[in-house]
Design an enzyme around this catalytic site. Structure first.
Site, PDB file in Angstrom:
ATOM      1  N   CYS A  53       0.848  -1.187   0.000  1.00  0.00           N
ATOM      2  CA  CYS A  53       0.000   0.000   0.000  1.00  0.00           C
ATOM      3  C   CYS A  53       0.886   1.240   0.000  1.00  0.00           C
ATOM      4  O   CYS A  53       1.791   1.358   0.828  1.00  0.00           O
ATOM      5  CB  CYS A  53      -0.902  -0.020   1.233  1.00  0.00           C
ATOM      6  SG  CYS A  53      -1.912   1.463   1.399  1.00  0.00           S
ATOM      7  N   CYS A  56       0.440   3.117   3.615  1.00  0.00           N
ATOM      8  CA  CYS A  56       0.866   2.588   4.919  1.00  0.00           C
ATOM      9  C   CYS A  56       1.900   1.472   4.841  1.00  0.00           C
ATOM     10  O   CYS A  56       2.303   0.938   5.874  1.00  0.00           O
ATOM     11  CB  CYS A  56      -0.342   2.122   5.717  1.00  0.00           C
ATOM     12  SG  CYS A  56      -1.086   0.591   5.090  1.00  0.00           S
ATOM     13  N   CYS A 102      -7.314  -1.165   1.328  1.00  0.00           N
ATOM     14  CA  CYS A 102      -6.304  -1.678   2.251  1.00  0.00           C
ATOM     15  C   CYS A 102      -6.957  -1.861   3.618  1.00  0.00           C
ATOM     16  O   CYS A 102      -7.569  -0.934   4.148  1.00  0.00           O
ATOM     17  CB  CYS A 102      -5.134  -0.700   2.337  1.00  0.00           C
ATOM     18  SG  CYS A 102      -3.909  -1.133   3.593  1.00  0.00           S
ATOM     19  N   CYS A 105      -5.287   0.736   6.308  1.00  0.00           N
ATOM     20  CA  CYS A 105      -5.487   2.195   6.327  1.00  0.00           C
ATOM     21  C   CYS A 105      -6.707   2.664   5.539  1.00  0.00           C
ATOM     22  O   CYS A 105      -6.993   3.859   5.516  1.00  0.00           O
ATOM     23  CB  CYS A 105      -4.239   2.910   5.822  1.00  0.00           C
ATOM     24  SG  CYS A 105      -3.985   2.770   4.040  1.00  0.00           S
ATOM     25  N   CYS A 125      -8.107  -5.936  -9.783  1.00  0.00           N
ATOM     26  CA  CYS A 125      -7.738  -4.908 -10.753  1.00  0.00           C
ATOM     27  C   CYS A 125      -7.377  -3.646  -9.971  1.00  0.00           C
ATOM     28  O   CYS A 125      -8.253  -2.978  -9.425  1.00  0.00           O
ATOM     29  CB  CYS A 125      -8.928  -4.682 -11.679  1.00  0.00           C
ATOM     30  SG  CYS A 125      -8.644  -3.515 -12.993  1.00  0.00           S
TER      31      CYS A 125
END
Length: 136
Positions: A53, A56, A102, A105, A125
């Site tokens: 991510c 984070c 995510c 976060c 995707c």
């Protein structure tokens, strides 16, 4: 479930700027925007490593699950571990899809579709702007 890490928009913007993220990263990750197809830096990346991510650094995908779906965005057949990604119903733009965020976060990542390869049959995707690649 709500994200474990929470920040204001100003804090997210500052963090992404500090990381050198693409200009579109804030709108993609915090406001569920979508980058244009075939423009993301990871769409054609097939190096070995882990996709994390951008907000984070949580691990999201391993390169071994990446495949070319021909859709213009990086596509993966499964998350790196169960629970790394949360799914939500997305009814924007007059259609129903499954949004992926995510779990750590709440950053918008993209969408998951039931048209991927075996064994999962899933196609995650993702927006390149929501990812950071760490080579092995």
């Amino acid at each position: 479930m709500s994200a474990k890490i929470q920040k204001t928009d100003a804090e997210w913007k500052a963090l992404l700027t500090e990381k050198g993220a693409e200009p579109v990263a804030f709108n993609v990750t915090r406001h569920a925007a979508t980058e244009r197809p075939f423009t993301g830096k990871y769409e054609d990346n097939y190096a070995e490593g882990t996709y994390r991510c951008i907000c984070c650094d949580a691990e999201l995908f391993d390169s071994s699950t990446k495949f070319d779906a021909g859709c213009g965005w990086p596509s993966f057949s499964q998350e790196v571990k169960e629970g790394a990604i949360e799914e939500h119903v997305d009814k924007a733009h007059g259609m129903t899809r499954t949004e992926t965020v995510c779990a750590n976060c709440g950053a918008h990542l993209g969408h998951v579709f039931p048209d991927g390869p075996t064994p999962t049959g899933l196609r995650y995707c993702m927006n390149s702007a929501s990812l950071d690649f760490k080579p092995r």
